[in-house]
Design a protein around this motif. Structure first.
Motif, mmCIF file in Angstrom:
data_model
loop_
_atom_site.group_PDB
_atom_site.id
_atom_site.type_symbol
_atom_site.label_atom_id
_atom_site.label_comp_id
_atom_site.label_asym_id
_atom_site.label_seq_id
_atom_site.Cartn_x
_atom_site.Cartn_y
_atom_site.Cartn_z
ATOM 1 N N LEU A 29 0.369 -1.103 0.065
ATOM 2 C CA LEU A 29 0.187 -0.097 0.147
ATOM 3 C C LEU A 29 0.661 1.478 -0.078
ATOM 4 O O LEU A 29 0.579 2.201 -0.797
ATOM 5 C CB LEU A 29 -0.973 0.026 1.337
ATOM 6 N N THR A 30 1.807 1.130 0.660
ATOM 7 C CA THR A 30 2.528 2.392 1.040
ATOM 8 C C THR A 30 3.615 2.820 -0.312
ATOM 9 O O THR A 30 3.679 3.477 -1.326
ATOM 10 C CB THR A 30 3.810 2.472 1.741
ATOM 11 N N ALA A 31 3.599 1.359 -1.304
ATOM 12 C CA ALA A 31 4.052 1.835 -2.408
ATOM 13 C C ALA A 31 3.466 2.634 -3.539
ATOM 14 O O ALA A 31 3.220 2.951 -3.963
ATOM 15 C CB ALA A 31 4.886 0.391 -3.207
ATOM 16 N N ALA A 76 2.133 -3.203 -7.562
ATOM 17 C CA ALA A 76 1.951 -2.439 -6.504
ATOM 18 C C ALA A 76 0.821 -2.918 -5.920
ATOM 19 O O ALA A 76 0.353 -3.229 -4.522
ATOM 20 C CB ALA A 76 2.116 -1.370 -6.162
ATOM 21 N N TRP A 77 -0.455 -2.885 -6.619
ATOM 22 C CA TRP A 77 -2.172 -2.933 -6.072
ATOM 23 C C TRP A 77 -2.318 -5.065 -6.268
ATOM 24 O O TRP A 77 -2.567 -5.068 -5.150
ATOM 25 C CB TRP A 77 -2.769 -2.525 -7.338
ATOM 26 N N ALA A 78 -1.936 -5.252 -7.262
ATOM 27 C CA ALA A 78 -1.243 -6.957 -7.304
ATOM 28 C C ALA A 78 -0.663 -7.275 -6.284
ATOM 29 O O ALA A 78 -1.709 -8.051 -5.541
ATOM 30 C CB ALA A 78 -0.744 -7.512 -8.442
ATOM 31 N N GLY A 79 -0.251 -6.784 -5.612
ATOM 32 C CA GLY A 79 0.724 -7.063 -4.125
ATOM 33 C C GLY A 79 -0.430 -6.922 -3.107
ATOM 34 O O GLY A 79 -0.097 -7.813 -1.917
ATOM 35 N N CYS A 80 -0.414 -5.392 -3.525
ATOM 36 C CA CYS A 80 -2.419 -5.293 -1.798
ATOM 37 C C CYS A 80 -3.295 -6.803 -1.837
ATOM 38 O O CYS A 80 -3.472 -7.256 -1.356
ATOM 39 C CB CYS A 80 -2.923 -4.106 -1.878
ATOM 40 N N ALA A 81 -3.855 -7.534 -3.398
ATOM 41 C CA ALA A 81 -4.449 -8.163 -3.298
ATOM 42 C C ALA A 81 -4.373 -9.605 -3.069
ATOM 43 O O ALA A 81 -5.094 -9.882 -2.259
ATOM 44 C CB ALA A 81 -5.395 -8.410 -5.301
ATOM 45 N N VAL A 82 -3.331 -9.598 -3.072
ATOM 46 C CA VAL A 82 -2.357 -10.738 -2.846
ATOM 47 C C VAL A 82 -2.421 -11.131 -1.360
ATOM 48 O O VAL A 82 -2.606 -11.730 -0.330
ATOM 49 C CB VAL A 82 -1.167 -11.452 -3.844
ATOM 50 N N TRP A 107 6.480 -12.066 -2.670
ATOM 51 C CA TRP A 107 8.159 -11.692 -2.152
ATOM 52 C C TRP A 107 8.820 -11.134 -3.815
ATOM 53 O O TRP A 107 9.143 -10.143 -3.881
ATOM 54 C CB TRP A 107 8.742 -13.184 -1.819
ATOM 55 N N ALA A 108 7.783 -12.425 -4.349
ATOM 56 C CA ALA A 108 8.561 -11.485 -5.891
ATOM 57 C C ALA A 108 8.103 -10.371 -6.555
ATOM 58 O O ALA A 108 9.201 -9.881 -7.056
ATOM 59 C CB ALA A 108 8.347 -12.534 -7.286
ATOM 60 N N LEU A 109 6.627 -9.596 -6.192
ATOM 61 C CA LEU A 109 6.514 -8.705 -6.410
ATOM 62 C C LEU A 109 7.351 -7.122 -5.566
ATOM 63 O O LEU A 109 7.507 -6.428 -6.302
ATOM 64 C CB LEU A 109 5.038 -7.640 -6.138
ATOM 65 N N TYR A 110 7.439 -7.444 -3.962
ATOM 66 C CA TYR A 110 8.568 -6.559 -3.647
ATOM 67 C C TYR A 110 9.941 -6.843 -3.420
ATOM 68 O O TYR A 110 10.150 -5.509 -3.426
ATOM 69 C CB TYR A 110 8.197 -6.988 -2.406
ATOM 70 N N LEU A 111 10.821 -7.505 -3.915
ATOM 71 C CA LEU A 111 11.648 -8.081 -4.611
ATOM 72 C C LEU A 111 11.996 -6.670 -6.268
ATOM 73 O O LEU A 111 12.631 -5.816 -5.418
ATOM 74 C CB LEU A 111 12.185 -9.455 -5.243
#
Length: 473
Positions: A29-31, A76-82, A107-111
């Motif tokens: 969310l920050t990202a 970023a929003w996909a990361g939020c959803a997962v 992990w892969a998205l935030y990396l």
């Protein structure tokens, strides 16, 4: 294989996984909400400029393959959803072979974000989230009891976080050895919280007791994580209490919360674990292979930890699988803040109508009481603290900030608490001045209502305007 799993940690794993998913959610969310003015195509440190000079091998990222602001936002929003799905327990609804890659997605998205994040993402809690998140993928789901080796590797992370922080303090600033660092820390920390003023005004003997307790928690208690229960649980519980104390005293992003999450994995919570079949052979092979890799990669972090020249918050591999940690090896005695101001005057003078920009988290108006933002991370506010320490810390991004303020850039202004200029009337000039800040006394607080007192020190940036023809381009 009875030695492979620990059914008694069934509930501990569940709490750990849900808490980790919550931290992931905050990070993404920050990202999502801040990336455009910081890293976007027209940001202060654009990702395309970074990927043009840094190879994929040095910084693996999806954005090395393709970048657009829309694609970054989608990731970023996909990361939020997962993360939200994992928080709700989606991994428990999947077979074991599918739950592992589901945990590897955030992990892969935030990396991908961290590896192109540059200065904005150059902090230990980014690597700590990645290291913890990678290992959590192999902790299993409801089809299998928690693997013992993964539980101990999580403790290994927690040990390095705490023990490394304790060592860097003893080797660093003398005030840690003299037990006096908290005379200054609450006033000079990067981003104070709503209770920091009160923490600062605690009696000196209590400050000394706090530092002594900190040394005990970081240098002695971590060793107890590897002892039998219930000692290990007691050690983890003590760490949790210490971290919650730190949460109340300042805004340290999710550093304290991810440390609490790690400690939760070491607690043996009472539960009636359901009966499950033995772990499948392929799962045992995967877990043991991952454990062997992580232990092999631990060589450099351990070598750094025992070195007299120990460094803080360093990644030794581009995937951030095993890292070294530490915080506040030195403590500032005086707080400085950069105050940014603008004016509509075509010819700036000292007596011009200079209007101050207000940031969300960093001190500005002496009457503005700090708020609690952590675990949400205000990246610009945090970097402004470094800018006040030395202009060298802001050399790659501060000019971009000034330029965007001169343009009244909408995305940049969203990072601030308040702009003193209407959206359709950008300032003609921007300047920055350096002030010394100190907490007011109890008497000053009662008389003025201000929690800060500030004194002008020097000019930080002279009045600056956009180059001719640049406005509106």
């Amino acid at each position: 294989m009875d030695w492979f799993t620990a059914p008694d940690y069934w509930l501990s794993r569940l709490v750990f996984q849900r808490a980790l998913a919550a931290v992931y959610l905050v990070a993404f969310l920050t990202a999502a909400l801040q990336f455009r003015p910081l890293l976007g195509a027209r940001g202060m440190l654009p990702v395309p400029r970074f990927t043009a000079r840094v190879r994929f091998r040095r910084a693996p990222s999806l954005f090395q393959l393709h970048y657009s602001d829309r694609f970054f936002a989608a990731c970023a929003w996909a990361g939020c959803a997962v993360s939200a799905a994992l928080l709700a327990g989606a991994d428990s609804l999947l077979p074991l072979w599918a739950a592992i890659p589901l945990w590897l997605v955030p992990w892969a998205l935030y990396l991908s974000i961290v590896n192109v994040g540059q200065t904005w993402y150059a902090f230990g809690w980014e690597s700590l989230l990645l290291e913890t998140g990678f290992l959590a993928a192999f902790l299993g789901n409801d089809e299998v009891a928690p693997p013992v080796v993964v539980l101990f590797l999580l403790r290994w992370i927690l040990f390095r976080v705490e023990f490394g922080a304790g060592l860097i303090k003893l080797r660093g600033d003398a005030c840690w050895r003299k037990l006096t660092c908290l005379y200054y820390h609450h006033e000079t920390q990067p981003m104070p919280g709503p209770l920091s003023w009160f923490f600062h005004h605690l009696p000196g003997p209590l400050h000394r007791a706090e530092v002594a307790a900190n040394h005990l928690t970081q240098l002695v208690v971590p060793v107890l994580l590897f002892t039998p229960q219930p000692i290990a649980s007691a050690a983890a519980a003590l760490m949790i209490v210490t971290q919650l104390w730190l949460v109340m005293s300042g805004n340290f992003s999710w550093l304290n919360w991810i440390t609490v999450v790690l400690a939760l994995s070491a607690l043996r919570l009472p539960t009636g674990a359901p009966s499950v079949p033995a772990a499948p052979l392929w799962y045992e092979v995967v877990v043991l292979a991952v454990a062997a890799l992580l232990l092999f990669l631990s060589y450099h972090p351990v070598r750094n930890m025992v070195s007299r020249r120990q460094v803080m918050n360093r990644s030794f591999d581009p995937l951030h699988l095993v890292n070294t940690y530490g915080a506040f090896g030195s403590v500032s005695r005086v707080r400085y803040e950069v105050v940014v101001e603008g004016t509509l005057d075509d010819v700036p003078r000292e007596d011009s109508d200079w209007r101050e920009y207000e940031f969300r988290g960093k001190p500005g108006d002496p009457r503005h009481w700090p708020r609690q933002f952590a675990p949400y991370h205000l990246r610009l506010d945090w970097l402004m603290w470094f800018a006040a320490l030395s202009p060298a810390y802001a050399g790659d991004w501060f000019g971009g900030l000034v330029e965007r303020l001169l343009e009244n850039d909408r995305d940049t202004l969203r990072l601030l608490r308040r702009s003193p200029f209407p959206p359709d009337t950008p300032p003609r000039h921007i300047r920055a001045r350096l002030f010394r800040y100190r907490y007011t006394t109890w008497r000053e607080l009662r008389e003025t209502g201000a929690c800060w007192d500030r004194t002008y020190v020097r000019e930080y940036l002279p009045p600056t305007r956009l180059a001719t023809g640049a406005r509106g381009s």
